[in-house]
Write an enzyme that holds these catalytic residues in place. Sequence first.
Site, PDB file in Angstrom:
ATOM      1  N   ASN A   1       0.878  -1.170   0.000  1.00 45.13           N
ATOM      2  CA  ASN A   1       0.000   0.000   0.000  1.00 45.13           C
ATOM      3  C   ASN A   1       0.912   1.216   0.000  1.00 45.13           C
ATOM      4  OD1 ASN A   1      -1.757   2.074   0.473  1.00 45.13           O
ATOM      5  ND2 ASN A   1      -2.451   1.372   2.488  1.00 45.13           N
TER       6      ASN A   1
ATOM      7  N   LYS B   1       0.144   4.199  -0.274  1.00 48.12           N
ATOM      8  CA  LYS B   1      -0.510   5.383   0.324  1.00 48.12           C
ATOM      9  C   LYS B   1      -0.285   6.603  -0.586  1.00 48.12           C
ATOM     10  CE  LYS B   1      -0.350   3.127   4.760  1.00 48.12           C
ATOM     11  NZ  LYS B   1      -0.287   3.186   6.221  1.00 48.12           N
TER      12      LYS B   1
ATOM     13  N   GLU C   1      -5.775  -5.234  10.095  1.00 44.72           N
ATOM     14  CA  GLU C   1      -4.786  -4.204  10.413  1.00 44.72           C
ATOM     15  C   GLU C   1      -5.130  -3.563  11.757  1.00 44.72           C
ATOM     16  OE1 GLU C   1      -2.674  -2.872   6.514  1.00 44.72           O
ATOM     17  OE2 GLU C   1      -4.189  -1.415   7.063  1.00 44.72           O
TER      18      GLU C   1
HETATM   19  P1  13P Z   1       2.777   0.204   7.739  1.00 42.78           P
HETATM   20  O1  13P Z   1       3.289  -1.071   7.141  1.00 42.78           O
HETATM   21  O2  13P Z   1       3.524   1.415   7.321  1.00 42.78           O
HETATM   22  O3  13P Z   1       2.601   0.088   9.231  1.00 42.78           O
HETATM   23  O4  13P Z   1       1.301   0.417   7.148  1.00 42.78           O
HETATM   24  C1  13P Z   1       0.418  -0.630   7.189  1.00 42.78           C
HETATM   25  C2  13P Z   1      -0.758  -0.270   6.367  1.00 42.78           C
HETATM   26  O5  13P Z   1      -1.498   0.633   6.706  1.00 42.78           O
HETATM   27  C3  13P Z   1      -0.977  -1.012   5.129  1.00 42.78           C
HETATM   28  O6  13P Z   1      -2.222  -0.737   4.613  1.00 42.78           O
END
Ligand code: 13P
Length: 255
Positions: A13, A15, A170
């Site tokens: 992801n 983001k 998550e």
């Molecule tokens: P991190 O791996 O940066 O903690 O993020 C997890 C996440 O939100 C994946 O969708």
Amino acid sequence: MNKDLRKTVIAGNWKMNKTRPEAKALIDEIKPFAAGSGCEVAVCVPFTNIETVVEAVKGTDIKVGAQNVHFEKSGAFTGEISADMLVETGAEYVIIGHSERRQYFGETDETVNKRVKAALAAGLVPIMCVGELLWEREAGITEEVLARQIKLDFAGFAAGEVKRTVIAYEPVWAIGTGKTATSEQAGEACGLIRSVIAKLHGKAAADAVTVQYGGSMNAKNAAELLAQPDVDGGLIGGASLKAADFGEIIKAAGK
Ligand code: 13P
């Protein structure tokens, strides 16, 4: 519950990160790690990067995804993108109901339910995110929170639709914090999600559905998390932006 019945999916992801040239450079670095990995590899990128990355992964098995989708087909929904529009770009996956969307953009279980339904109808694979907040875990209600989310997010779904959805567990307190759930906590929560699905949608759906863990998964802790019988992959944020780290996680999943 037999892990071999399910697909292991390692999804990045990204983001809100990477310009188009940066996206191209990163995916080119990731490609060698995905070849012959023995698991499904996907990258969920910003909307503006989808076509660049789809083009770059041609001839590989890497799948490309988005990070949100609207549930209506078209209309006056400024800033939103429909499932058909995503399909047109070559995207095959879409993250839905990520805790950042729930926290910052008012996403609710009701809209998650509608978005997952629309994504499936268009032929996309939804990665539906669930997870408890820190105070919910500390109050001892993790089980109730996850059961409620699964119930509502899949309300009105047929078993066949549940099966085609990837679920990402998550825990919100583990996202971007460097605090990972222990492999036992992750395994237990993923198992719990599977048992709720078994109860509501039948054992066949529960056996077949891929349940990922997400939250500070990295090159060091991936193998232990992925060894849990109910953890069928990972949804990776920060570590998916570093090809070598993401590559290590892919390797751990392929074992
Ligand atoms: P991190 O791996 O940066 O903690 O993020 C997890 C996440 O939100 C994946 O969708």
